[in-house]
Design an enzyme around this catalytic site. Structure first.
Site, PDB file in Angstrom:
ATOM      1  CD  GLU A   1    -106.660  73.827  27.946  1.00 21.41           C
ATOM      2  OE1 GLU A   1    -105.962  73.416  26.992  1.00 21.41           O
ATOM      3  OE2 GLU A   1    -106.471  74.922  28.533  1.00 21.41           O
TER       4      GLU A   1
ATOM      5  CB  CYS B   1    -105.991  72.460  34.794  1.00 15.77           C
ATOM      6  SG  CYS B   1    -106.522  73.713  35.977  1.00 15.77           S
TER       7      CYS B   1
ATOM      8  CG  HIS C   1    -107.436  76.422  31.686  1.00 17.57           C
ATOM      9  ND1 HIS C   1    -106.627  75.483  31.098  1.00 17.57           N
ATOM     10  CD2 HIS C   1    -107.141  76.402  33.015  1.00 17.57           C
ATOM     11  CE1 HIS C   1    -105.873  74.922  32.036  1.00 17.57           C
ATOM     12  NE2 HIS C   1    -106.165  75.451  33.205  1.00 17.57           N
TER      13      HIS C   1
END
Ligand code: PCA
Length: 201
Positions: free
Chosen positions: A80, A143, A167
């Site tokens: 991310e 998350c 992820h």
């Protein structure tokens, strides 16, 4: 030797297995790239997950933090790029919370960038034959929440500890139980995370 705090999450929603759990179990107490790995599992709870990971940071005093989460439905490993200051979900966390766009930190910046070498992760994984891609949204569920809490903590305390979130897709075990998810073998998921750890600064 340096210390890496490696986190995964417990199962949530209609996903009875969280493959991040297995990865953390397999890698905890291992030594990779000059890091001793401290593995911890976080709850899926808007009111507690942030506090939990900060407690682990105080306890472990890590030199780097790598958090893992399941992105059920994604085909690739997706580091991310950014976390946003927002809790929002129509779907419940494990305690039944469904926040409606509340800020995670009232005085916090709108967004915070990962301080991990996410491009290098993707290039390295691709070169090894693993599907991987930078993601520009970690969503607004747990998350994103945990990624924000960690990066905000280091930001306000002016600590240069590399930290961020990756992820991962479902494992085959989860896909078999769930019925409608693209999946990887648990071994490939764990190996991909090991390659990522090898690239930590
Ligand atoms: N994935 C969820 C929360 C826990 C997990 O493993 C997410 O992407 O927000």
């Amino acid at each position: 030797m340096k210390t890496l705090l490696l986190t995964g999450f417990e199962p949530f929603l209609d996903f009875p297995i969280n493959p991040t759990n297995q990865i953390v179990k397999e890698l905890k107490s291992e030594e990779l790239n000059g890091y001793r790995i401290e593995g911890r599992i976080l709850s899926v709870d808007y009111n507690n997950s942030g506090r939990e990971i900060l407690e682990h940071i105080y306890e472990v005093e890590p030199d780097a933090v790598l958090s893992l989460g399941l992105a059920a439905g994604r085909y690739k490993i997706t580091p991310e790029r950014i976390t946003i200051n927002c809790n929002e979900s129509n779907e419940k966390d494990n305690e039944g919370n469904t926040p409606d766009g509340d800020p995670i930190q009232k005085e916090g910046p709108d967004g915070l960038f990962s301080t991990l070498p996410i491009k290098r992760f993707v290039e390295d994984l691709q070169a090894r034959g693993y599907p991987a891609e930078v993601s520009n949204t970690a969503g607004t569920y747990l998350c994103n929440h945990v990624m924000y809490q960690v990066l905000y903590h280091f930001h306000v305390n002016d600590q240069k500890v590399p930290a961020g979130f990756v992820h991962i897709p479902a494992s085959h075990d989860l896909a078999v139980q769930h019925g409608k998810l693209p999946s990887w073998s648990q071994k490939d998921l764990t190996d991909a995370v090991k390659h990522i750890i090898q690239l930590l600064p």
